[in-house]
Design an enzyme around this catalytic site. Structure first.
Site, PDB file in Angstrom:
ATOM      1  N   PRO A  18       0.844  -1.197   0.000  1.00 40.78           N
ATOM      2  CA  PRO A  18       0.000   0.000   0.000  1.00 40.78           C
ATOM      3  C   PRO A  18       0.878   1.245   0.000  1.00 40.78           C
ATOM      4  O   PRO A  18       1.730   1.409   0.876  1.00 40.78           O
ATOM      5  CB  PRO A  18      -0.782  -0.129   1.314  1.00 40.78           C
ATOM      6  CG  PRO A  18       0.113  -0.941   2.211  1.00 40.78           C
ATOM      7  CD  PRO A  18       0.871  -1.875   1.307  1.00 40.78           C
ATOM      8  N   GLN A  71      -6.424  -1.079   3.315  1.00 39.06           N
ATOM      9  CA  GLN A  71      -5.609  -0.670   4.455  1.00 39.06           C
ATOM     10  C   GLN A  71      -6.215   0.557   5.115  1.00 39.06           C
ATOM     11  O   GLN A  71      -6.499   1.561   4.447  1.00 39.06           O
ATOM     12  CB  GLN A  71      -4.166  -0.358   4.068  1.00 39.06           C
ATOM     13  CG  GLN A  71      -3.311  -0.151   5.319  1.00 39.06           C
ATOM     14  CD  GLN A  71      -1.928   0.356   5.048  1.00 39.06           C
ATOM     15  OE1 GLN A  71      -1.747   1.513   4.679  1.00 39.06           O
ATOM     16  NE2 GLN A  71      -0.916  -0.493   5.266  1.00 39.06           N
ATOM     17  N   CYS A 101       3.283   3.763   8.672  1.00 41.63           N
ATOM     18  CA  CYS A 101       3.532   4.979   7.891  1.00 41.63           C
ATOM     19  C   CYS A 101       4.367   5.964   8.708  1.00 41.63           C
ATOM     20  O   CYS A 101       4.014   6.286   9.845  1.00 41.63           O
ATOM     21  CB  CYS A 101       2.215   5.626   7.479  1.00 41.63           C
ATOM     22  SG  CYS A 101       2.453   7.141   6.517  1.00 41.63           S
ATOM     23  N   LYS A 140       0.429  -3.909   9.344  1.00 42.64           N
ATOM     24  CA  LYS A 140       1.722  -3.557   8.746  1.00 42.64           C
ATOM     25  C   LYS A 140       2.431  -2.599   9.690  1.00 42.64           C
ATOM     26  O   LYS A 140       1.850  -1.603  10.120  1.00 42.64           O
ATOM     27  CB  LYS A 140       1.537  -2.919   7.368  1.00 42.64           C
ATOM     28  CG  LYS A 140       2.839  -2.714   6.594  1.00 42.64           C
ATOM     29  CD  LYS A 140       2.550  -2.257   5.164  1.00 42.64           C
ATOM     30  CE  LYS A 140       3.814  -2.250   4.312  1.00 42.64           C
ATOM     31  NZ  LYS A 140       4.761  -1.194   4.702  1.00 42.64           N
ATOM     32  N   ASN A 201       9.160  -6.395   3.995  1.00 43.20           N
ATOM     33  CA  ASN A 201       8.999  -5.235   3.115  1.00 43.20           C
ATOM     34  C   ASN A 201      10.194  -4.309   3.281  1.00 43.20           C
ATOM     35  O   ASN A 201      10.795  -4.241   4.339  1.00 43.20           O
ATOM     36  CB  ASN A 201       7.685  -4.533   3.485  1.00 43.20           C
ATOM     37  CG  ASN A 201       7.442  -3.235   2.729  1.00 43.20           C
ATOM     38  OD1 ASN A 201       7.107  -2.225   3.325  1.00 43.20           O
ATOM     39  ND2 ASN A 201       7.605  -3.254   1.428  1.00 43.20           N
ATOM     40  N   ASP A 203      12.890  -2.124   0.246  1.00 44.89           N
ATOM     41  CA  ASP A 203      14.022  -2.219  -0.688  1.00 44.89           C
ATOM     42  C   ASP A 203      14.047  -3.495  -1.512  1.00 44.89           C
ATOM     43  O   ASP A 203      15.115  -3.906  -1.975  1.00 44.89           O
ATOM     44  CB  ASP A 203      15.351  -2.070   0.051  1.00 44.89           C
ATOM     45  CG  ASP A 203      15.552  -0.683   0.628  1.00 44.89           C
ATOM     46  OD1 ASP A 203      14.850   0.241   0.187  1.00 44.89           O
ATOM     47  OD2 ASP A 203      16.391  -0.526   1.538  1.00 44.89           O
ATOM     48  N   GLY A 225       7.193  -2.253  -2.852  1.00 40.56           N
ATOM     49  CA  GLY A 225       6.582  -0.937  -2.762  1.00 40.56           C
ATOM     50  C   GLY A 225       7.046   0.010  -3.843  1.00 40.56           C
ATOM     51  O   GLY A 225       6.625  -0.069  -4.997  1.00 40.56           O
ATOM     52  N   ARG A 226       7.956   0.906  -3.492  1.00 40.14           N
ATOM     53  CA  ARG A 226       8.328   2.000  -4.397  1.00 40.14           C
ATOM     54  C   ARG A 226       8.892   1.528  -5.728  1.00 40.14           C
ATOM     55  O   ARG A 226       8.727   2.197  -6.743  1.00 40.14           O
ATOM     56  CB  ARG A 226       9.335   2.921  -3.688  1.00 40.14           C
ATOM     57  CG  ARG A 226       8.719   3.711  -2.534  1.00 40.14           C
ATOM     58  CD  ARG A 226       9.769   4.444  -1.731  1.00 40.14           C
ATOM     59  NE  ARG A 226      10.636   3.517  -1.010  1.00 40.14           N
ATOM     60  CZ  ARG A 226      11.824   3.845  -0.518  1.00 40.14           C
ATOM     61  NH1 ARG A 226      12.315   5.059  -0.706  1.00 40.14           N
ATOM     62  NH2 ARG A 226      12.540   2.944   0.137  1.00 40.14           N
TER      63      ARG A 226
END
Length: 339
Positions: A18, A71, A101, A140, A201, A203, A225-226
């Site tokens: 997310p 989420q 976050c 998460k 999660n 990298d 993710g990114r």
């Protein structure tokens, strides 16, 4: 995800993470169609969803995604429980709770990773959501607020005691934000602390990264993710590799089609004026994915600033399929990472 003797029963799952303001419905649809094991909605503010906020409802939309995982982020039990019920009533198959976050706008309201500073309060939120819905509930988190309080193992144990169904851990503390490298080996302490499946999660940008992350963390799966921004096909490619299937890179034509589908979907979802604005971060990322010399600097600027969908679609197609007429200094130019 594991057999009775502790071995993985199936290939490790690879999930799309997310990402607030990024993993919209259309990005999730594309990633899942291209092989992601599962996808998670962008972060939805529980209090706003409970109030009936229209944009929060759009963020929580999951038509065409299965399983549909929403989420939620928040700091109060009643709106978290109510938002979970609303999400499930609207088709959510699972609820994920954001306790990771690091953004100041979130932690300043005592939500996200700020909850890791008060595990009693965090547990009350987990329990409220668990009691509110009958679908699976996951959480998460990060390793902790800082390196003086690496309490993810304890939060995972509490989640298990409360009847949650899984845990995802980003291998950084909140105070690290996204600096340095994610510490995959530190996630192993969470794996050891709970019988719940743990997803690692942070990298994971390639199949090699995924393999190294699983080896270091002992996790049941990974979350991307990114690295998937501008490359929603990446999640499925990693999943295929971990399953032992040959990985055939998506053709330029297919990548261009996915980028165009995403752009057109955002306009359909939000309307042209708002959709164009939402799309700009994705257009920059797709241009990066197409290659550093795919568009001239002038065309890259036009791609991310135009309000004309026809022009944007033509530039997207040129980036992937027709990198002609480049200016001499085009090579090596990039647009900053979207998330």
């Amino acid at each position: 995800m594991r057999s009775e003797d502790g071995r993985r029963a199936d290939a490790p799952p690879v999930l799309l993470a997310p990402l607030s303001g990024v993993t919209d419905l259309h990005m999730r649809r594309i990633a899942q169609r291209l092989g992601a094991s599962a996808v998670v909605s962008e972060m939805v503010a529980a209090a706003e969803l409970a109030r009936g906020d229209a944009e929060s409802q759009v963020r929580a939309e999951g038509e065409g995604v299965e399983p549909h995982v929403v989420q939620l982020a928040g700091c109060a039990e009643t709106p978290m429980a109510e938002a979970a019920r609303i999400a499930v009533d609207n088709g959510a198959d699972a609820i994920d709770i954001n306790m990771g976050c690091p953004a100041k706008t979130v932690t300043g309201g005592e939500a996200g990773s700020a909850l890791m500073r008060d595990l009693d309060h965090a547990a009350r939120l987990l329990g409220a959501v668990r009691m509110a819905v009958a679908v699976p509930v996951t959480v998460k988190m990060r390793l902790g607020w800082d390196h003086a309080s690496l309490n993810a193992p304890e939060l995972a144990r509490r989640a298990e005691d409360l009847g949650l169904n899984g845990v995802t851990v980003h291998g950084r503390t909140r105070q690290q934000f996204y600096k340095g490298r994610a510490d995959w080996s530190a996630i192993r302490a969470v794996v050891a602390a709970t019988r719940l499946p743990v997803i690692a999660n942070g990298d994971v940008t390639s199949l090699d990264d995924a393999r190294a992350c699983l080896a270091a963390s002992g996790a049941a799966g990974v979350m991307v993710g990114r690295a998937a921004v501008g490359r929603p096909w990446l999640v499925g490619e990693i999943a295929a590799g971990l399953a032992g299937r040959s990985v055939t890179p998506l053709s330029a034509e297919a990548r261009a089609a996915a980028a165009a589908e995403h752009y057109e979907g955002l306009i359909a979802l939000y309307g042209q004026a708002m959709g164009v604005r939402h799309a700009r971060k994705h257009l920059a990322a797709y241009a990066d994915a197409a290659g550093s010399g795919a568009l001239s600097p002038a065309d890259r600027r036009r791609l991310v600033t135009t309000s004309d969908p026809t022009e944007a679609l033509a530039l997207l197609r040129r980036a992937f399929l027709d990198p002609a007429g480049l200016e001499p200094d085009a090579a090596g130019t990039t647009i900053g990472e979207a998330a």
